[in-house]
Design a protein around this motif. Structure first.
Motif, PDB file in Angstrom:
ATOM      1  N   UNK A 229     -17.686  15.345  27.047  1.00 23.65           N
ATOM      2  CA  UNK A 229     -17.358  16.085  25.822  1.00 23.65           C
ATOM      3  C   UNK A 229     -17.761  15.283  24.590  1.00 23.65           C
ATOM      4  N   UNK A 230     -17.499  13.983  24.603  1.00 23.32           N
ATOM      5  CA  UNK A 230     -17.872  13.146  23.465  1.00 23.32           C
ATOM      6  C   UNK A 230     -19.389  13.064  23.330  1.00 23.32           C
ATOM      7  N   UNK A 231     -20.085  12.992  24.461  1.00 22.85           N
ATOM      8  CA  UNK A 231     -21.549  12.969  24.420  1.00 22.85           C
ATOM      9  C   UNK A 231     -22.072  14.236  23.752  1.00 22.85           C
ATOM     10  N   UNK A 232     -21.553  15.392  24.130  1.00 20.95           N
ATOM     11  CA  UNK A 232     -21.998  16.648  23.530  1.00 20.95           C
ATOM     12  C   UNK A 232     -21.723  16.672  22.026  1.00 20.95           C
ATOM     13  N   UNK A 233     -20.575  16.123  21.630  1.00 28.31           N
ATOM     14  CA  UNK A 233     -20.235  16.104  20.206  1.00 28.31           C
ATOM     15  C   UNK A 233     -21.177  15.201  19.422  1.00 28.31           C
ATOM     16  N   UNK A 234     -21.506  14.034  19.970  1.00 27.40           N
ATOM     17  CA  UNK A 234     -22.408  13.112  19.284  1.00 27.40           C
ATOM     18  C   UNK A 234     -23.831  13.657  19.211  1.00 27.40           C
ATOM     19  N   UNK A 235     -24.250  14.324  20.292  1.00 27.38           N
ATOM     20  CA  UNK A 235     -25.607  14.884  20.336  1.00 27.38           C
ATOM     21  C   UNK A 235     -25.691  16.232  19.635  1.00 27.38           C
ATOM     22  N   UNK A 236     -24.528  16.796  19.289  1.00 25.45           N
ATOM     23  CA  UNK A 236     -24.467  18.122  18.661  1.00 25.45           C
ATOM     24  C   UNK A 236     -25.169  19.173  19.517  1.00 25.45           C
ATOM     25  N   UNK A 258     -30.112   9.917  16.929  1.00 29.62           N
ATOM     26  CA  UNK A 258     -30.419   9.207  15.695  1.00 29.62           C
ATOM     27  C   UNK A 258     -29.176   9.226  14.813  1.00 29.62           C
ATOM     28  N   UNK A 259     -28.616   8.033  14.565  1.00 26.91           N
ATOM     29  CA  UNK A 259     -27.458   7.910  13.677  1.00 26.91           C
ATOM     30  C   UNK A 259     -27.833   6.960  12.544  1.00 26.91           C
ATOM     31  N   UNK A 260     -27.957   7.507  11.345  1.00 28.47           N
ATOM     32  CA  UNK A 260     -28.280   6.678  10.185  1.00 28.47           C
ATOM     33  C   UNK A 260     -29.618   5.981  10.279  1.00 28.47           C
ATOM     34  N   UNK A 261     -30.582   6.583  10.949  1.00 25.85           N
ATOM     35  CA  UNK A 261     -31.907   5.974  11.082  1.00 25.85           C
ATOM     36  C   UNK A 261     -32.048   5.023  12.252  1.00 25.85           C
ATOM     37  N   UNK A 262     -30.965   4.763  12.984  1.00 30.05           N
ATOM     38  CA  UNK A 262     -30.997   3.875  14.142  1.00 30.05           C
ATOM     39  C   UNK A 262     -30.896   4.706  15.415  1.00 30.05           C
ATOM     40  N   UNK A 263     -31.714   4.369  16.394  1.00 28.45           N
ATOM     41  CA  UNK A 263     -31.680   5.070  17.674  1.00 28.45           C
ATOM     42  C   UNK A 263     -30.573   4.511  18.555  1.00 28.45           C
ATOM     43  N   UNK A 264     -29.705   5.402  19.026  1.00 32.96           N
ATOM     44  CA  UNK A 264     -28.689   5.059  20.016  1.00 32.96           C
ATOM     45  C   UNK A 264     -29.018   5.813  21.305  1.00 32.96           C
ATOM     46  N   UNK A 265     -28.894   5.125  22.424  1.00 36.11           N
ATOM     47  CA  UNK A 265     -29.037   5.768  23.732  1.00 36.11           C
ATOM     48  C   UNK A 265     -27.643   5.839  24.342  1.00 36.11           C
ATOM     49  N   UNK A 266     -27.047   7.025  24.328  1.00 37.87           N
ATOM     50  CA  UNK A 266     -25.712   7.198  24.895  1.00 37.87           C
ATOM     51  C   UNK A 266     -25.832   7.497  26.385  1.00 37.87           C
ATOM     52  N   UNK A 267     -25.030   6.796  27.163  1.00 35.62           N
ATOM     53  CA  UNK A 267     -25.071   6.919  28.619  1.00 35.62           C
ATOM     54  C   UNK A 267     -23.802   7.616  29.089  1.00 35.62           C
ATOM     55  N   UNK A 341     -10.997  19.054  17.690  1.00 36.82           N
ATOM     56  CA  UNK A 341     -10.727  19.202  16.259  1.00 36.82           C
ATOM     57  C   UNK A 341     -11.757  18.495  15.375  1.00 36.82           C
ATOM     58  N   UNK A 342     -12.520  17.585  15.968  1.00 34.58           N
ATOM     59  CA  UNK A 342     -13.479  16.799  15.192  1.00 34.58           C
ATOM     60  C   UNK A 342     -12.874  15.557  14.585  1.00 34.58           C
ATOM     61  N   UNK A 343     -11.573  15.350  14.797  1.00 32.24           N
ATOM     62  CA  UNK A 343     -10.898  14.192  14.222  1.00 32.24           C
ATOM     63  C   UNK A 343     -11.500  12.884  14.759  1.00 32.24           C
ATOM     64  N   UNK A 344     -11.795  11.967  13.867  1.00 32.02           N
ATOM     65  CA  UNK A 344     -12.243  10.633  14.250  1.00 32.02           C
ATOM     66  C   UNK A 344     -13.722  10.500  14.536  1.00 32.02           C
ATOM     67  N   UNK A 345     -14.484  11.601  14.598  1.00 30.65           N
ATOM     68  CA  UNK A 345     -15.911  11.500  14.926  1.00 30.65           C
ATOM     69  C   UNK A 345     -16.683  10.817  13.794  1.00 30.65           C
ATOM     70  N   UNK A 346     -16.317  11.116  12.545  1.00 31.73           N
ATOM     71  CA  UNK A 346     -16.994  10.462  11.422  1.00 31.73           C
ATOM     72  C   UNK A 346     -16.721   8.957  11.429  1.00 31.73           C
ATOM     73  N   UNK A 347     -15.476   8.580  11.741  1.00 30.45           N
ATOM     74  CA  UNK A 347     -15.145   7.153  11.809  1.00 30.45           C
ATOM     75  C   UNK A 347     -15.918   6.467  12.927  1.00 30.45           C
ATOM     76  N   UNK A 348     -16.096   7.167  14.044  1.00 34.29           N
ATOM     77  CA  UNK A 348     -16.854   6.592  15.162  1.00 34.29           C
ATOM     78  C   UNK A 348     -18.308   6.370  14.779  1.00 34.29           C
ATOM     79  N   UNK A 349     -18.938   7.362  14.166  1.00 33.31           N
ATOM     80  CA  UNK A 349     -20.347   7.197  13.791  1.00 33.31           C
ATOM     81  C   UNK A 349     -20.506   6.124  12.705  1.00 33.31           C
ATOM     82  N   UNK A 350     -19.531   6.027  11.798  1.00 33.39           N
ATOM     83  CA  UNK A 350     -19.592   4.979  10.770  1.00 33.39           C
ATOM     84  C   UNK A 350     -19.473   3.603  11.413  1.00 33.39           C
ATOM     85  N   UNK A 351     -18.596   3.485  12.394  1.00 35.51           N
ATOM     86  CA  UNK A 351     -18.424   2.203  13.088  1.00 35.51           C
ATOM     87  C   UNK A 351     -19.686   1.855  13.879  1.00 35.51           C
ATOM     88  N   UNK A 352     -20.302   2.851  14.477  1.00 39.19           N
ATOM     89  CA  UNK A 352     -21.546   2.616  15.219  1.00 39.19           C
ATOM     90  C   UNK A 352     -22.664   2.180  14.272  1.00 39.19           C
TER      91      UNK A 352
END
Length: 432
Positions: A229-236, A258-267, A341-352
């Motif tokens: 579920x988190x993978x789907x949310x991050x990948x939209x 792509x998060x902020x111009x940096x490539x992340x490979x989520x497994x 609910x989307x709660x905390x996803x922005x904080x996660x991407x900011x931390x990443x």
């Protein structure tokens, strides 16, 4: 593959497309363009011409680039025509009927390298630029392609040539009046300074790799902890299957984001648990293997499933509370998210994003990013260390400096021993 042959290929994407670019390179280029377009355009100017011999196949813009001022260093031409599959095939048949042959994969770039238009690191930069998916990758690849890394390596090579000329002059021309017997007092310090500069480049290879290959983030935890579920949310996107059934994920799914111009490979990994299912057990084994390889592990913990002890790994691990819409206590977690609910996803991407900045060293992406870079600079550092320790034995020190030069020459794809002699005679005016 032969240097005297003229080659042709479609250089743009596969048709159908608005425009197709057909490229030629080789000694018969001008003759072929004259035959199929009726005239040879003024060099480096686009000219609208009919394409065909007995009948017009298409009408497009033709450019001619005479050697050596072309991408390959040979006579080149480009035909910008309509991107019709039938039209492109017809023009390629026409050109090959005039004596050209279809190019092999990478052959235009190979000719550019062989003709001294690009060195190996610039060739690699071109390949990375074509494949760049993020802004950071584009900036890194373009700087490498345009010679940013070549200039740095050339600076190291020039310093090595000066050092080698200094020591080899005393070995080979000690009887000349303008060659002092003793090495300059600063000679050892020059070696140390160069060694430290190369070592700093070596230390940046990992930062460059992070940009080029992406940051591998393992989504780990027990079954039904919310990984897919988190993978789907991050990948939209609904990439991974999400059900209430435990053990749905059996294999490793890699998803680039792509998060902020940096490539992340989520497994997306299989949930870690003991199981009698051979297929799921293999999935668990692969999951543990990927956790060991990841740059970052997100250990997900949900309130509606029994958690397990996270595996011990040498990589950073964040404890992430999931399904927080169920009012879970998150005091013991690094982050808390709810996909629903989307709660905390922005904080996660900011931390990443901050994690990527720290891992990449900040600032401009490192131009050193490949395993070949690492091996060459390691060899150069070892050789420079050896040279610094053997100054009392000039022959051995000179050989160590030669090996350092050779490592850098290998990185660029050049092995030019004559440059040492050129620098030696310029420096000491021997033989005048």
């Amino acid at each position: 593959m032969g240097p005297g042959e003229t080659i042709v290929a479609l250089s743009s994407g596969q048709p159908p497309s608005g425009v197709a670019v057909i490229r030629l390179s080789g000694p018969a280029t001008a003759e072929i363009v004259l035959a199929i377009a009726g005239k040879l355009p003024k060099p480096r100017h686009l000219t609208l011409l009919p394409i065909g011999t007995d009948t017009v196949l298409d009408r497009g813009l033709v450019a001619y680039f005479p050697a050596p001022h072309s991408f390959t260093g040979e006579d080149c031409a480009e035909l910008q025509v309509h991107g019709s599959p039938a039209g492109v095939r017809a023009i390629l048949r026409l050109v090959t009927g005039q004596g050209a042959r279809l190019a092999e994969a990478g052959e235009f770039t190979r000719r550019a390298f062989e003709n001294g238009k690009l060195d190996l690191v610039e060739v690699e930069g071109l390949g990375d630029l074509i494949e760049a998916e993020t802004e950071n990758q584009r900036r890194q690849a373009l700087a490498r392609f345009e010679g940013g890394l070549t200039q740095r390596i050339d600076s190291w090579r020039d310093q090595l040539l000066d050092l080698r000329a200094e020591i080899e002059a005393r070995l080979d021309f000690s009887d000349e009046g303008d060659v002092a017997e003793a090495l300059p007092a600063s000679f050892g310090q020059q070696i140390i300074a160069l060694r430290n500069d190369v070592a700093a480049g070596l230390a940046s290879v990992e930062h460059g790799r992070i940009v080029r290959e992406g940051i591998r983030v393992a989504l780990a935890g027990v079954p039904n902890a919310g990984k897919s579920s988190l993978l789907n949310a991050l990948a939209k996107s609904d990439i991974a299957i999400v059900t209430d059934e435990a053990g749905t994920t059996r294999d490793v799914r890699e998803v680039p984001v792509d998060i902020g111009g940096q490539l992340f490979i989520f497994l997306d990994l299989a949930g870690l648990r003991d199981t009698d299912s051979k297929a799921e057990a293999e999935g668990v084994r692969r999951a543990r293997h990927e956790i060991e390889r990841a740059d970052l592990v997100l250990w997900l913990q949900a309130p509606d499933v029994e958690d397990d002890i996270p595996p011990v790994t040498g990589m950073p691990m964040w404890l992430v509370a999931t399904k927080t819409d169920l009012a879970v206590d998150t005091e013991l977690h690094d982050l808390a998210v709810s996909v629903r609910s989307g709660h905390g996803l922005d904080q996660l991407t900011a931390r990443l994003t901050e994690f990527a900045r720290q891992l990449g060293g900040g600032g401009e992406p490192s131009l050193l990013s490949r395993e070949r870079d690492r091996l060459a600079l390691e060899a150069a550092v070892i050789a420079l260390d050896d040279a610094g320790e053997r100054l009392a034995e000039p022959e051995l020190a000179a050989e160590a400096l030669r090996l350092a030069s050779q490592a850098l020459e290998r990185l660029l794809g050049r092995l030019d021993a004559e440059r040492v002699l050129d620098r030696l005679f310029v420096s000491f005016c021997i033989g005048k």
